[in-house]
Design an enzyme around this catalytic site. Structure first.
Site, mmCIF file in Angstrom:
data_model
loop_
_atom_site.group_PDB
_atom_site.id
_atom_site.type_symbol
_atom_site.label_atom_id
_atom_site.label_comp_id
_atom_site.label_asym_id
_atom_site.label_seq_id
_atom_site.Cartn_x
_atom_site.Cartn_y
_atom_site.Cartn_z
ATOM 1 N N LYS A 41 0.832 -1.205 0.000
ATOM 2 C CA LYS A 41 0.000 0.000 0.000
ATOM 3 C C LYS A 41 0.868 1.257 0.000
ATOM 4 C CE LYS A 41 -3.673 -0.221 2.465
ATOM 5 N NZ LYS A 41 -4.554 -0.313 3.633
ATOM 6 N N ARG A 111 -3.451 2.837 8.594
ATOM 7 C CA ARG A 111 -3.758 1.543 7.966
ATOM 8 C C ARG A 111 -2.510 0.691 7.859
ATOM 9 N NH1 ARG A 111 -8.589 2.649 4.495
ATOM 10 N NH2 ARG A 111 -8.757 4.905 4.463
ATOM 11 N N GLY A 120 -8.189 -7.417 4.918
ATOM 12 C CA GLY A 120 -9.008 -7.569 6.117
ATOM 13 C C GLY A 120 -8.326 -8.271 7.273
ATOM 14 N N MET A 122 -5.527 -7.367 8.971
ATOM 15 C CA MET A 122 -4.948 -6.508 10.005
ATOM 16 C C MET A 122 -5.859 -5.307 10.258
ATOM 17 S SD MET A 122 -0.924 -6.788 9.161
ATOM 18 C CE MET A 122 -1.044 -6.648 7.420
ATOM 19 N N ARG A 361 -3.882 -1.505 -5.711
ATOM 20 C CA ARG A 361 -3.047 -2.711 -5.673
ATOM 21 C C ARG A 361 -3.501 -3.626 -6.795
ATOM 22 N NH1 ARG A 361 -5.979 -4.678 -0.157
ATOM 23 N NH2 ARG A 361 -7.987 -5.091 -1.081
ATOM 24 N N HIS A 479 -15.458 -8.720 2.737
ATOM 25 C CA HIS A 479 -14.434 -9.687 3.112
ATOM 26 C C HIS A 479 -14.721 -11.067 2.544
ATOM 27 C CE1 HIS A 479 -12.900 -12.781 5.888
ATOM 28 N NE2 HIS A 479 -11.792 -12.096 5.720
ATOM 29 N N ARG A 600 -0.610 -47.715 -12.193
ATOM 30 C CA ARG A 600 -0.505 -48.622 -11.042
ATOM 31 C C ARG A 600 -1.292 -49.879 -11.410
ATOM 32 N NH1 ARG A 600 -1.072 -43.394 -8.202
ATOM 33 N NH2 ARG A 600 0.478 -43.236 -6.551
ATOM 34 N N ARG A 656 3.908 -49.839 -14.049
ATOM 35 C CA ARG A 656 4.631 -50.305 -12.868
ATOM 36 C C ARG A 656 4.176 -51.714 -12.496
ATOM 37 N NH1 ARG A 656 3.765 -47.240 -7.362
ATOM 38 N NH2 ARG A 656 1.841 -48.437 -7.384
ATOM 39 N N GLU A 785 12.213 -44.639 -4.545
ATOM 40 C CA GLU A 785 11.266 -44.313 -3.474
ATOM 41 C C GLU A 785 11.717 -44.776 -2.101
ATOM 42 O OE1 GLU A 785 7.400 -45.886 -4.455
ATOM 43 O OE2 GLU A 785 8.215 -47.711 -5.284
ATOM 44 N N SER A 804 11.928 -42.964 -11.847
ATOM 45 C CA SER A 804 10.773 -42.120 -11.558
ATOM 46 C C SER A 804 10.707 -41.974 -10.045
ATOM 47 C CB SER A 804 9.501 -42.761 -12.100
ATOM 48 O OG SER A 804 8.408 -41.939 -11.776
ATOM 49 N N GLY A 806 9.268 -41.793 -6.735
ATOM 50 C CA GLY A 806 8.007 -42.084 -6.048
ATOM 51 C C GLY A 806 8.052 -41.306 -4.746
ATOM 52 N N THR A 807 7.707 -40.035 -4.833
ATOM 53 C CA THR A 807 7.922 -39.169 -3.665
ATOM 54 C C THR A 807 6.924 -39.410 -2.534
ATOM 55 O OG1 THR A 807 6.837 -37.508 -5.022
ATOM 56 C CG2 THR A 807 9.217 -37.268 -4.704
ATOM 57 N N ASN A 808 5.871 -40.191 -2.821
ATOM 58 C CA ASN A 808 4.985 -40.527 -1.692
ATOM 59 C C ASN A 808 5.741 -41.436 -0.738
ATOM 60 O OD1 ASN A 808 3.021 -39.225 -3.209
ATOM 61 N ND2 ASN A 808 2.292 -41.130 -4.133
ATOM 62 N N ASP A 809 6.290 -42.498 -1.291
ATOM 63 C CA ASP A 809 7.055 -43.417 -0.439
ATOM 64 C C ASP A 809 8.394 -42.825 -0.037
ATOM 65 O OD1 ASP A 809 5.638 -45.820 0.205
ATOM 66 O OD2 ASP A 809 5.556 -46.214 -1.954
ATOM 67 N N CYS A 871 6.556 -39.313 -10.073
ATOM 68 C CA CYS A 871 5.161 -39.735 -10.199
ATOM 69 C C CYS A 871 4.433 -39.732 -8.863
ATOM 70 C CB CYS A 871 5.060 -41.096 -10.876
ATOM 71 S SG CYS A 871 5.861 -42.405 -9.945
ATOM 72 N N TYR A 891 10.466 -34.964 -16.795
ATOM 73 C CA TYR A 891 9.003 -34.803 -16.763
ATOM 74 C C TYR A 891 8.464 -34.896 -15.351
ATOM 75 C CZ TYR A 891 8.577 -39.880 -16.147
ATOM 76 O OH TYR A 891 8.659 -41.148 -15.643
#
Ligand code: PEP
Ligand code: MG
Length: 913
Positions: A41, A111, A120, A122, A361, A479, A600, A656, A785, A804, A806-809, A871, A891
């Site tokens: 602001k 302000r 909204g 602050m 803004r 708001h 899968r 897989r 993974e 690849s 396997g970022t979950n595991d 993946c 990828y």
């Protein structure tokens, strides 16, 4: 000794930077690039002053002072008072009014203004500088005592609330000042605030003062400098109120930024019928249409519009009511866009027919509006296509893919009311009246619609938990509307025919009364409200992609498509999809997927009666029985893979091998055990025994992944055969697409594990190619993974032609945190800020990310052309996509609906946004 004591007593040093206060107006110290120091602001007030827009003079106290104030026990640094006083003197000289003067008083607004706007969240104080004396001067000068006393009572109310802490005790209680006002109105028999006379207002002021005294034990201060420093301190403190912290967490705004404070000479929109105040957008923030959009109130102060206390007029009406001001407004709109080159959200005040800009803004907008504004601004040559791509938050793309109401179902429910369409899309769910209920029910998996008279920032968590938000009061810049739009939530606001009663927990529209937890539906595109549940239908973009709507009939689709084309031009990463069926794959291709990054195979066994053959295979006590069950599965798998190859039209398909713990496929309750026993014609006990034998304490770390294929090589053999036979079959079709299977081995940690499986795959491939007389191009690779795989990636890459992640595991195994059971404590971790984000949603770059970097480096060292992808669920998360770009993956792969989000995120990463 004496010196040491003197030093202790002396005021501590000012922060490093010497200038604590920056002026704007006729003399302007800052500019639009100084957002870090002056807040958004403050920087834009300076910039507007520089380009000659009519900005009332003022000054900005820097964000550095806020940080310093916070660190030093809420005390102001040395030197601040001197700079503030000097800045005030300058303003006094410019306007001829004097702060605290009993004849011609200068009044201020105070302000907040952080680097990124936090609407909204602050606090704000208006009319500062009024006291029992200056109010009389204002009354005399303006020749409008009612106006002066109204300003005074508003100031006391704001100051009492924000600085002195006179607030409702809980979310069901009413504002204490409102209660006093309502009480007086009843006593004197008036309906509207505007019906109160000067005498009534004087009475109200004395009641307000008494309320403050009663609640705090302190008196409302008459000293204007005390008022000023109290207000500045309160605004700084509001940086750390709960809702601001929650907001920052959601929008990833660093806590260290702090807020600036803007102190600005007051101009009055409430000084009579030639005055007004309003909020406007240079384009429609809901649809992006290139029209002025906004609302205003005659004879009112700014917070009346934003707080939604009175329902304002739409901006076009200003042309009738104040034609000169409207003309100026349109000129300013043009100037703003030409200068800032983005859609602006601005506040203005007309005082006695003089137009003033109070703030500007970049405007928050819906996903649809972001896309429309960006594409149309390129057409108008205000920005280039690369800027357009970086302007659209990737997440907002998903709002174009959100469902709309099923039109047939919608016709069957009654419209019970309507309000302003403030956040497009369709939402259906159970009525809740409080943020607590919204959170509680949504934690249980219920869809809820939060219904409030008007929302305040305290409702933020409830809004987050809701499908949609309905308010009975407030305009499109209230708001509720602003926040909902930013969150991509469906929102209908200002539905003034609807009465919401918190105490009775009812919502009444005409003759219809709904109770809490009844179903309600809202259409944030039209503003309609319906009693009952309405199922939702796919978005316009999805309808075009599914061939149900023609592209030239949908402007939304056309601009979506344009942005996607630009994104594709910029990005370096390929985008694949995690899909297990031809239908999903087809949808993903329509959304721009360039291959399957993860199929899968276990998901394929849930279709039809395949589960029985799968179970038969698991139950088998010996190789022969297993082989015979696998034989039954083979044709299913083959036709599934053939379907995928056909659907993917030549794009690569990563398949897989079987991964999950086998017991997941077994029946556990008596009824299904009995049914399976009957189907397989074996005793029930055999199944019970086998289920017991397969039980594991830690199935996620147990007999799963490549461990299955190693201990039961016939499973890998069957799957490999199905893949190659399907490939051969599709390759022989007329107009055959290219078939390029990539066979992926899960949960590998040791090079030997991969080698074991790859030997089987190569052997089967050779057999099939020989038999079918075709040459199939295929790759073998692995998931990375578990941490060990990342650490020995060079050795694994001797065999693997692709990785690849396997970022979950990999997250689960690196953090030692169960991906299924971490929900309970992760939320607390995030609240305590132990973690910056949920590591299962956004890559933990410091830990998991480091392992990924190591694997990329080692993998490429031993196999230069190795293909690298991701993946895990992170493949559709914009921050993680950026990280994947940075570490040089080829990828990312994500669920079909996330594909456009990933395309845009990848483009932004490539453009360095
Ligand atoms: C992973 O672990 O990241 C992965 C993609 O595999 P799954 O989620 O099936 O375990
Ligand atoms: Mg996995």
């Amino acid at each position: 000794m004496a010196k040491a004591t003197a030093q202790k007593k002396a005021k501590r040093a000012a922060p490093k930077r010497t200038q604590l206060v920056y002026a704007f107006g006729k003399k302007t110290d800052g500019n639009g690039t100084m957002k870090a120091l002056l807040g958004g602001k403050g920087a834009n007030l300076a910039e507007m002053s520089r380009i000659g827009l009519p900005v009332p003079p003022g000054f900005t106290i820097t964000t550095e002072v806020c940080i310093d104030f916070d660190k030093n026990n809420h005390s102001f640094p040395a030197g601040l008072e001197k700079e503030v006083e000097k800045a005030i003197k300058d303003i006094e000289r410019q306007g001829g009014k004097k702060f605290g003067d009993a004849k011609n008083p200068l009044l201020f607004s105070v302000r907040s203004g952080a680097r990124d706007s936090m609407p909204g969240m602050m606090d704000t104080i208006l009319n500062l500088g009024l006291n029992d004396k200056t109010v009389e001067a204002l009354a005399a000068k303006s020749n409008n005592p009612r106006f002066a006393y109204d300003c005074y009572r508003r100031f006391i109310q704001m100051y009492g609330d924000v600085v002195m802490g006179v607030q409702p005790e809980d979310e069901h209680a009413h504002e204490p000042f409102d209660e006093v006002m309502e009480g007086l109105k009843k006593e004197v028999g008036v309906k509207e605030d505007t019906d109160l006379t000067t005498e009534h207002l004087k009475e109200l002021i004395s009641r307000y003062k008494a309320l403050i005294k009663k609640k705090t034990g302190a008196s409302f201060p008459q000293d204007v400098f005390k008022q000023l420093y109290g207000s500045v301190g309160a605004v700084f403190k509001s940086w750390n109120n709960d809702r601001a912290i929650l907001y920052r967490r959601k929008y990833k705004i660093p806590h260290e930024w702090g807020t600036a404070v803007n102190v600005q000479a007051m101009v009055f929109g409430n000084s009579g019928d030639t005055s007004a105040t309003g909020v406007a957008f240079t384009r429609d923030p809901a649809t992006g249409e290139n029209v002025i959009y906004g609302e205003y109130l005659i004879n009112a102060q700014g917070e009346d519009v934003v707080a939604g206390v009175r329902t304002p007029h739409t901006i076009s009406k200003l042309d009738e009511e104040m034609p000169q001001a409207y003309k100026e407004l349109l000129e300013i709109r043009k100037k703003l866009e030409k200068h800032f080159k983005d859609m602006q959200d601005f506040e203005f005040t007309v005082e006695d027919n003089h137009f003033y800009m109070l703030q500007t803004r970049n405007g928050k907008r819906t996903g649809l509006a972001a896309i429309r504004i960006a594409t149309e601004m390129v057409k108008q040559r205000l920005i280039d296509w690369k800027t357009a791509v970086t302007r659209i938050p990737p997440e907002s793309i998903s709002s174009l893919l959100v469902p709309i109401f099923d039109m047939d179902a919608r016709k069957k429910v009654a419209v019970i009311g309507s309000g302003l369409p403030a956040g497009p899309g369709a939402a259906s769910g159970k009525i809740v009246f409080s943020a607590d209920d919204a959170e509680r029910l949504s934690d249980k998996g219920e869809r809820v619609v939060l219904c409030r008279v008007e929302t305040s920032p305290e409702d933020l968590r409830g809004m987050l938990a809701s499908e949609g938000i309905l308010t009975s009061r407030g305009g499109v810049s209230s708001h509720a509307a602003l926040v909902a739009r930013q969150m991509g939530k469906v929102c209908v606001c200002g539905a003034d025919g609807i009465v919401i009663d918190y105490r009775r927990k009812t919502l009444t529209a005409g003759s219809v009364t709904l109770k809490e937890f009844d179903d309600i539906s809202i259409d944030g595109t039209t503003g309609e409200v319906f009693a009952g549940y309405v199922p939702t239908a796919p978005s316009e973009v999805n309808q075009v992609l599914a061939g149900k709507l023609k592209a030239d009939k949908s402007y939304t689709y056309q601009i979506f498509d344009q942005v996607m084309k630009w994104a594709d031009r910029a990005r370096k990463l390929n985008i694949r999809t995690n899909s297990d069926t031809p239908l999903q794959a087809t949808q993903a291709i329509a959304l721009g997927a360039e291959g399957i990054g993860l199929c899968r195979t276990e998901h394929m066994f849930f279709d039809g009666d395949r589960i029985t053959s799968m179970r038969e295979m698991i139950i088998a006590q010996n190789d022969k029985d297993r082989q015979s069950a696998l034989k039954k599965l083979l044709p299913h798998q083959r036709s599934d893979f053939a379907g995928l190859f056909k659907a993917m039209k030549g794009y690569p398909v990563t398949i897989r091998l079987l991964d999950p713990p086998l017991h997941e496929f077994l029946p556990h309750d008596d009824t299904s055990i009995r049914a399976l026993a009957e189907k397989l014609e074996i005793p029930q006990e055999t199944i019970v025994e086998r289920v017991k034998a397969l039980h594991e304490q830690n199935p996620m770390l147990g007999h799963r992944g490549c461990r299955l294929g190693i201990t039961y090589p016939e499973i890998t053999e069957m799957q490999a055969r199905a893949i190659f036979e399907a490939a051969a079959q599709v390759m022989k079709l007329k107009n055959a697409p290219k078939v390029e299977p990539e066979i992926m081995v899960p949960l590998v940690g040791y090079p030997g594990e991969l080698k074991n499986q790859v030997d089987i795959i190569h052997r089967v491939a050779a057999e099939v190619m020989e038999k079918k007389k075709v040459k199939i191009d295929y790759l073998v690779g692995t998931m990375i993974e578990v941490p060990r795989a990342a650490l020995v990636a060079d050795q694994i890459a001797d065999t693997a032609e692709f990785f690849s992640f396997g970022t979950n595991d990999l997250t689960q195994t690196t953090l030692g945190m169960s991906r299924d059971d971490s929900g309970n404590f992760l939320r607390i971790y995030q609240n305590l800020e132990i973690l910056p984000a949920n590591p299962f949603a956004s890559v933990d770059t410091g830990g998991v990310g480091e392992l990924m970097r190591i694997a990329v480096e080692k993998g490429r060292k031993s196999r230069k052309k190795i293909k690298l992808g991701i993946c895990g669920e992170h493949g559709g998360d914009p921050d993680s996509v950026k990280f994947c770009h940075e570490i040089g993956l080829n990828y990312v792969s994500c669920s079909p609906n996330r594909v456009p989000v990933a395309r845009l995120a990848a483009a932004q990463a490539a453009l360095g946004a």
